[in-house]
Design an enzyme around this catalytic site. Structure first.
Site, PDB file in Angstrom:
ATOM      1  N   HIS A  45      -9.109  -6.325   0.167  1.00  0.00           N
ATOM      2  CA  HIS A  45      -8.998  -4.905  -1.166  1.00  0.00           C
ATOM      3  C   HIS A  45      -8.529  -4.072  -0.497  1.00  0.00           C
ATOM      4  O   HIS A  45      -7.022  -3.243  -0.782  1.00  0.00           O
ATOM      5  CB  HIS A  45     -10.086  -5.236  -2.128  1.00  0.00           C
ATOM      6  CG  HIS A  45     -10.132  -3.775  -3.105  1.00  0.00           C
ATOM      7  ND1 HIS A  45      -9.589  -3.526  -3.968  1.00  0.00           N
ATOM      8  CD2 HIS A  45     -11.277  -1.998  -2.380  1.00  0.00           C
ATOM      9  CE1 HIS A  45      -9.962  -2.666  -4.295  1.00  0.00           C
ATOM     10  NE2 HIS A  45     -10.941  -1.667  -4.029  1.00  0.00           N
ATOM     11  N   HIS A  69     -11.759   3.357   2.327  1.00  0.00           N
ATOM     12  CA  HIS A  69     -12.111   4.345   0.866  1.00  0.00           C
ATOM     13  C   HIS A  69     -13.680   3.324   0.411  1.00  0.00           C
ATOM     14  O   HIS A  69     -13.984   3.846   0.041  1.00  0.00           O
ATOM     15  CB  HIS A  69     -11.267   3.759   0.078  1.00  0.00           C
ATOM     16  CG  HIS A  69     -10.851   2.972  -0.835  1.00  0.00           C
ATOM     17  ND1 HIS A  69     -10.005   1.498  -0.320  1.00  0.00           N
ATOM     18  CD2 HIS A  69     -11.412   2.772  -1.943  1.00  0.00           C
ATOM     19  CE1 HIS A  69     -10.619   0.863  -1.083  1.00  0.00           C
ATOM     20  NE2 HIS A  69     -11.333   1.651  -2.179  1.00  0.00           N
ATOM     21  N   GLU A  73     -19.243   3.007   0.782  1.00  0.00           N
ATOM     22  CA  GLU A  73     -20.431   3.430   0.047  1.00  0.00           C
ATOM     23  C   GLU A  73     -20.395   1.576  -0.303  1.00  0.00           C
ATOM     24  O   GLU A  73     -21.839   1.419  -0.249  1.00  0.00           O
ATOM     25  CB  GLU A  73     -19.274   3.487  -1.350  1.00  0.00           C
ATOM     26  CG  GLU A  73     -20.158   2.705  -2.706  1.00  0.00           C
ATOM     27  CD  GLU A  73     -19.224   2.337  -3.900  1.00  0.00           C
ATOM     28  OE1 GLU A  73     -19.427   2.195  -5.257  1.00  0.00           O
ATOM     29  OE2 GLU A  73     -18.281   2.526  -3.712  1.00  0.00           O
ATOM     30  N   ASP A  74     -20.271   1.321   0.392  1.00  0.00           N
ATOM     31  CA  ASP A  74     -20.016  -0.720   0.356  1.00  0.00           C
ATOM     32  C   ASP A  74     -21.045  -0.701   2.090  1.00  0.00           C
ATOM     33  O   ASP A  74     -21.368  -2.220   2.245  1.00  0.00           O
ATOM     34  CB  ASP A  74     -19.667  -1.355   0.528  1.00  0.00           C
ATOM     35  CG  ASP A  74     -19.453  -1.100  -0.671  1.00  0.00           C
ATOM     36  OD1 ASP A  74     -19.569  -1.064  -1.908  1.00  0.00           O
ATOM     37  OD2 ASP A  74     -17.768  -2.139  -1.451  1.00  0.00           O
ATOM     38  N   ASP A 136      -6.224   1.403  -6.174  1.00  0.00           N
ATOM     39  CA  ASP A 136      -7.963   1.354  -6.129  1.00  0.00           C
ATOM     40  C   ASP A 136      -7.382   0.007  -7.207  1.00  0.00           C
ATOM     41  O   ASP A 136      -7.808  -1.266  -7.550  1.00  0.00           O
ATOM     42  CB  ASP A 136      -8.618   2.311  -6.056  1.00  0.00           C
ATOM     43  CG  ASP A 136      -9.860   1.277  -6.339  1.00  0.00           C
ATOM     44  OD1 ASP A 136     -10.160  -0.017  -5.000  1.00  0.00           O
ATOM     45  OD2 ASP A 136     -10.614   1.512  -6.856  1.00  0.00           O
ATOM     46  N   ASP A 256      17.382  -3.042 -29.178  1.00  0.00           N
ATOM     47  CA  ASP A 256      17.232  -2.486 -27.864  1.00  0.00           C
ATOM     48  C   ASP A 256      16.414  -3.087 -26.757  1.00  0.00           C
ATOM     49  O   ASP A 256      16.105  -2.064 -25.652  1.00  0.00           O
ATOM     50  CB  ASP A 256      17.694  -1.349 -27.536  1.00  0.00           C
ATOM     51  CG  ASP A 256      16.071  -0.683 -28.269  1.00  0.00           C
ATOM     52  OD1 ASP A 256      15.392  -1.106 -28.648  1.00  0.00           O
ATOM     53  OD2 ASP A 256      16.109   0.793 -28.183  1.00  0.00           O
TER      54      ASP A 256
END
Length: 715
Positions: A45, A69, A73-74, A136, A256
């Site tokens: 990711h 990024h 957090e992870d 992201d 169009d």
């Protein structure tokens, strides 16, 4: 690693590839052992996010931050560790993205709204934060098929309403179009698949038409010695669908879909090519737009013209320079590269709309309200108007001279007493049109803005400035007005405001809306910064959390129906004649199992026992009371029914005829067209019993083209 470094060097040659290598290995190690729902290693990711940003030509700092990024957090990695290894600039970017995700709020809606608010405000400090977030979201949308169906729809809706419009406002059409098509695929999968199939069937024919047009343009440019790159321009599925909805046309009526793009070396050549194509084909009046002379707010520049082809079918032509094309595709990311040694973390004149958001958002204490305002602000078509000196100003469609006045200066708006458009006096609620020349009439003796202006102005910036005026100039008046408004709203809900102002309740409300005192709360309501509903609903939430015990019936005041006595056909066990109200949420009728709910000061509200609203009030079970139907055929009851049918002539006449055949009284009808040539007809009918209602529904189901009939509140 070779792939990402190749893409970086191709689009940002001066990037420090050694730092990117280090970050890539660092992130890969940090995410080791983690997998996505697809089963792929989690690191795939951030890697794909970095690739997207590399394709936009972003600098190595942005690429490094995108690779990292998710690590704070992870994983066990901290912001301080990133700062020590990769520097403060990367650490700040990673921290800004992380703070959007790690939030603690009462509900999912609040959490998501506050996350979006943080994301938008972070743009003002460093635009790269939103670019990382957009990349992201784009990769998450590309892999959305691995999420549960409910989550797919939720994320797609949020993407279409927030992220795609932000990409558009930043001018990044390459991301905007893909986000729109991917969102549409999950929101309306059947329509998406149908349009995709239709486009595939006509692709060969369109490609042949485009080839012929390109050959003619190339021949036409030879005599004037203009070199150009000419190619077909892909039409995106969502843009076709939007045009069908906007113009209320079918796919076959959208002519169009064929379009070409001509890219040249100079602005002079753009207008030269325009002249050539207008001699080769007949231009369609009203379909020419000059975004070179008057660029869009997102920096987009091009000439647009629609021409009538040899086969009688219209086709679109876009003409731009190579630099314009790069900005059209990559928007602010392309502009970024031209800033050279300039400080890259500050907004400039290209991002003036972000500064406007920073200004008006200060008056919005509620994040959900902010998100609704944001949708209005970024999802608007623009109109372009001129000052008397010829300076171009762009505004959302529907803006007024008041919006124009406040865009010039706050004092001009405050002192505005009138306006001229194209030399003629107009009303202050006049809707500005592209090409208008606007002049504001001011007076030093003006008493200031009118509260009525808030009813028709369009821009959040003007709204914020008007509210600030009242906030500054009329604090005592606002306090008195706010107190009166809150007392009235509390009474409407059956509460005494003074009894709500308990220390525990008040402290939580102050924290929620960033207030310091009760007078601040009154003043905020008085000048319109916070609505009465927001305050009273928050009080009710506090009551729900603390008042979970059963309430003795003798403590509840029940009003007797002494005026205008109205028989309801329902009795309340153990009580005399009382005010009876049938709940609109479930519309009970005889034959339904029912239960009563004792309201504060407004009698008994009768619900069906399976009503979701009744099942959601565990904290006040003591207010539930036994009720029953009277066995009397003299009573009739209003019930709401919805009919969904294929739209056709005579549909409503057939429905009303069936109701007349049953000798029923129709007291309301509301019909509207829906997607896919369907119609929704809502009926309010008086019936005697549930059996009576079931008979009516069965009759309506037998009408030609009717697909579904159901009782509103039970579907």
């Amino acid at each position: 690693m070779k792939d990402i470094l190749k893409e970086v060097k191709k689009n940002y040659p001066s990037a420090d590839t050694e730092k990117i290598k280090t970050a890539l290995e660092f992130a890969k190690k940090a995410h080791s052992g983690q997998n996505r729902l697809s089963g792929e290693p989690y690191f795939s990711h951030p890697y794909e996010v970095a690739i997207i940003l590399a394709e936009l030509g972003m600098d190595e700092t942005t690429i490094i931050a995108s690779l990292l990024h998710d690590v704070v957090e992870d994983t066990d990695v901290t912001t301080d560790m990133i700062r020590a290894r990769f520097g403060s600039e990367v650490a700040v970017l990673v921290d800004s993205v992380t703070k959007m995700n790690v939030l603690d709020y009462r509900s999912r809606e609040e959490r998501e709204a506050e996350s979006i608010r943080k994301m938008v405000l972070a743009m003002a400090n460093d635009i790269r934060v939103i670019l990382i977030k957009l990349a992201d979201r784009l990769h998450n949308m590309r892999t959305l098929q691995f999420q549960p169906e409910e989550k797919q729809h939720e994320k797609a809706k949020e993407t279409l309403e927030i992220y795609a419009p932000i990409a558009n406002r930043l001018g990044i059409s390459s991301i905007q179009w893909e986000l729109e098509d991917l969102s549409f695929k999950y929101i309306e999968p059947e329509i998406y698949a149908d349009l995709k199939q239709r486009l595939a069937r006509t692709r060969a024919e369109r490609e042949d038409e485009i080839k012929q047009v390109i050959e003619q343009v190339q021949k036409g440019l030879v005599p004037v010695n203009i070199k150009a790159e000419i190619a077909g321009r892909p039409k995106h599925i969502y843009s076709i669908y939007s045009k069908m909805q906007e113009k209320n046309k079918t796919f076959d009526e959208i002519y169009d879909i064929t379009a070409i793009r001509i890219i040249v070396n100079s602005v002079k050549d753009c207008y030269g090519v325009l002249g050539i194509v207008h001699t080769l084909w007949k231009p369609i009046p009203g379909r020419f737009k000059d975004y070179i002379a008057v660029p869009k707010q997102n920096m987009y520049q091009s000439l647009h013209t629609t021409l009538l082809g040899a086969n009688g079918q219209p086709f679109e032509v876009q003409i731009r320079t190579y630099e314009m094309h790069k900005i059209a595709e990559y928007g602010i990311a392309a502009h970024w590269q031209y800033k050279e040694k300039e400080k890259k973390t500050k907004t400039d004149d290209k991002l003036v709309w972000i500064r406007e958001i920073l200004e008006w958002q200060k008056d919005l204490k509620d994040s959900k309200e902010f998100v609704e305002y944001l949708k209005l602000d970024i999802f608007q078509e623009d109109v372009f108007v001129f000052t008397p000196k010829g300076k171009v100003k762009d505004f959302p469609k529907g803006s007024t001279p008041i919006d124009f006045a406040y865009a010039i200066h706050s004092e001009i708006g405050d002192k505005c007493v009138g306006a001229k458009v194209n030399g003629k006096i107009v009303t202050l609620d006049y809707k500005l049109k592209t090409g208008d020349i606007v002049e504001i009439i001011t007076s030093q003796t003006s008493k200031g803005p009118s509260r009525d202006w808030l009813k028709f102005i369009k821009t959040n910036s003007a709204r914020s400035k008007i509210r600030n005026y009242f906030k500054r100039e009329s604090k005592d008046e606002n306090i008195a007005k706010g107190r009166e408004m809150l007392e009235k709203e509390a009474k409407r809900y059956g509460f005494d405001l003074q009894k709500l102002l308990q220390p525990d309740f008040i402290s939580n409300i102050f924290k929620k809306f960033t207030l310091k005192s009760i007078d601040d709360m009154y003043a905020a309501v008085g000048f319109g910064g916070i609505s009465t509903g927001q305050i009273i609903n928050r009080f009710i939430e506090e009551i729900k959390k603390t008042n979970k015990e059963e309430i003795p019936l003798e403590e509840i005041q029940l009003k007797k129906d002494t005026q205008n006595r109205r028989k309801s056909g329902v009795t309340v066990k153990g009580y005399g004649q009382m005010v009876i109200r049938f709940a609109k949420c479930c519309n009970p009728v005889p034959g339904d199992d029912i239960i009563g709910y004792i309201t504060r000061g407004r009698g008994v509200s009768v619900h069906r026992k399976d009503c979701t609203n009744i099942n959601d009030i565990d904290f006040e079970k003591g207010r539930l009371i036994e009720v029953s139907w009277l066995e009397d055929e003299n009573y009739s009851y209003e019930v709401e029914i919805e009919v969904v049918a294929a739209d056709r002539k005579g549909l409503i006449a057939d429905i009303t005829s069936k109701i007349n055949d049953l000798n029923l009284s129709l007291s309301g009808i509301n019909a509207r067209s829906m997607k896919n040539h369907m119609a929704s007809i809502k009926l309010t009918v008086e019936i005697k019993s549930k059996e009576h209602l079931d008979g009516l529904i069965n009759k309506l189901k037998n009408i030609e083209s009717v697909k579904e009939v159901f009782r509103i509140g039970s579907h």
